[in-house]
Write an enzyme that holds these catalytic residues in place. Structure first.
Site, mmCIF file in Angstrom:
data_model
loop_
_atom_site.group_PDB
_atom_site.id
_atom_site.type_symbol
_atom_site.label_atom_id
_atom_site.label_comp_id
_atom_site.label_asym_id
_atom_site.label_seq_id
_atom_site.Cartn_x
_atom_site.Cartn_y
_atom_site.Cartn_z
ATOM 1 N N VAL A 110 0.587 -1.107 0.047
ATOM 2 C CA VAL A 110 0.127 0.406 0.052
ATOM 3 C C VAL A 110 1.062 1.251 0.107
ATOM 4 C CG1 VAL A 110 -2.137 0.881 0.853
ATOM 5 C CG2 VAL A 110 -1.672 -0.853 1.450
ATOM 6 N N CYS A 111 0.249 2.154 -1.014
ATOM 7 C CA CYS A 111 0.926 3.790 -1.167
ATOM 8 C C CYS A 111 2.706 3.329 -1.098
ATOM 9 C CB CYS A 111 0.954 4.024 0.187
ATOM 10 S SG CYS A 111 1.574 5.739 -0.043
ATOM 11 N N THR A 112 3.540 3.840 -0.115
ATOM 12 C CA THR A 112 4.604 3.910 -0.259
ATOM 13 C C THR A 112 5.640 2.255 0.635
ATOM 14 O OG1 THR A 112 4.966 4.860 1.616
ATOM 15 C CG2 THR A 112 5.754 5.796 -0.894
ATOM 16 N N THR A 130 2.644 3.730 -7.055
ATOM 17 C CA THR A 130 2.806 3.797 -6.133
ATOM 18 C C THR A 130 2.073 5.418 -5.899
ATOM 19 O OG1 THR A 130 4.362 3.697 -3.894
ATOM 20 C CG2 THR A 130 4.998 5.286 -5.930
#
Length: 325
Positions: A110-112, A130
């Site tokens: 998730v995300c970074t 990302t």
């Protein structure tokens, strides 16, 4: 139709570390927990830190893990959240991912969190995404990774990567749907008051968010007018006349102030308008194409296939909520 095989007590392991983004953790956890409540015995949700100690999230919350990584159960689905803690992670975290990540049936970020997976060499040769603000860094630091900054999530084999925060919920719902079917995923989505309708290749931004708001009032008014009138003549000449500018001056000023061309902005607005009509109304495809400014159903079909990888009819079938009984 073949009957879906119910996963039996699959372990979902969520990695925790200092300065993790709390919503990257709790969003997917709530989805899997909701599915477990609906279908008991489906998922075992566990969290782990390097040494089993509590961690402090980037927002200041303290989270107590279930395990130290050395004692954590082998995961079926390994979830790696993002946050400020991915900027300079403990090398032991990367080492653990490098050794244990390939054993998971599904590897999720998730995300970074994608940055941690890339540091561990687990994204080489993969198409990933990302958070838009970090996609350039990910691509620059890891040239063997194919970074696409636009979609909210991407599945590439057993690796699934998502953009920021809410897209982790979208991705988790997609995984639940894969495991247990659409009805269970829809029930979880309704309980969380989120939509089970966003395809992974939907852009991270709406047209209005993707483009900067113009500084000059006439151009801001044009942006708003485009949004409110997607079926109108939105050619550069027409828009320039409305802004009392020459077509050349208008096109140059619009791009300078919004970061995109008038044509691309119009394309996104029309696509979003058509998607909403397909999701929320019973209007026919031909009517939707006219209302959205495409003119013909074939023009709208080409736009959908190019942007979303699916036809308007298939999009409606997949993402329009089923009628209530």
């Amino acid at each position: 139709m073949a009957q879906r095989t119910r996963p039996a007590g699959r372990t979902v392991l969520v990695l925790l570390f200092d300065d993790v983004q709390s919503l990257d953790v709790t969003g997917p956890v709530e989805v899997f927990a909701g599915a477990e409540k609906h279908t008991p015995g489906t998922y075992r949700i566990r969290t782990a830190t390097l040494d089993g100690a509590p961690v402090r999230t980037s927002s200041g919350l303290t989270v107590v893990p279930d395990h130290a990584l050395a004692d954590a159960p082998e995961p079926d689905t390994l979830v790696v959240p993002g946050g400020q803690g991915t900027r300079d992670p403990d090398p032991r975290l990367t080492d653990w991912l490098r050794g244990h990540g390939p054993r998971a049936r599904r590897l999720v970020s998730v995300c970074t969190g994608a940055i941690l997976l890339a540091r561990a060499g687990l994204l080489d040769g993969r198409r990933v995404t990302t958070h838009w603000a970090y996609s350039g860094r990910l691509a620059r630091d890891h040239p063997a990774v194919d970074v696409d900054p636009d979609p909210i999530y991407i599945r590439d084999g057993n690796v699934a990567t998502s953009a920021g925060v809410t897209s982790g919920i979208d991705l988790a719902l997609a995984l639940v749907e894969e495991d247990l079917g659409r009805d269970v995923a829809l029930t979880v989505a309704r309980h969380l008051v989120v939509f089970l309708r966003r395809p992974g290749n939907q852009a991270q931004f709406s047209a209005q968010l993707a483009a900067q708001s113009a500084h000059r009032e006439p151009l801001r008014e044009i942006q708003q007018w485009i949004t409110e009138h997607p079926g109108a003549d939105l050619g550069v000449e027409s828009l320039a006349a409305r802004a009392s500018l020459s077509p050349r001056h208008f096109a140059r000023a619009f791009r300078a102030e919004t970061g995109t061309t008038p044509g691309r902005y119009v394309d996104r607005v029309r696509l979003e308008h058509a998607r909403r009509l397909l999701e929320d109304t019973g209007d026919g495809v031909e009517e939707v194409s006219r209302a959205s400014g495409y003119g013909t159903t074939e023009a709208m079909r080409r736009a959908f296939v190019k942007a979303l990888g699916t036809s308007p009819a298939e999009y409606r079938r997949r993402f329009r909520p089923a009628p209530a009984h």
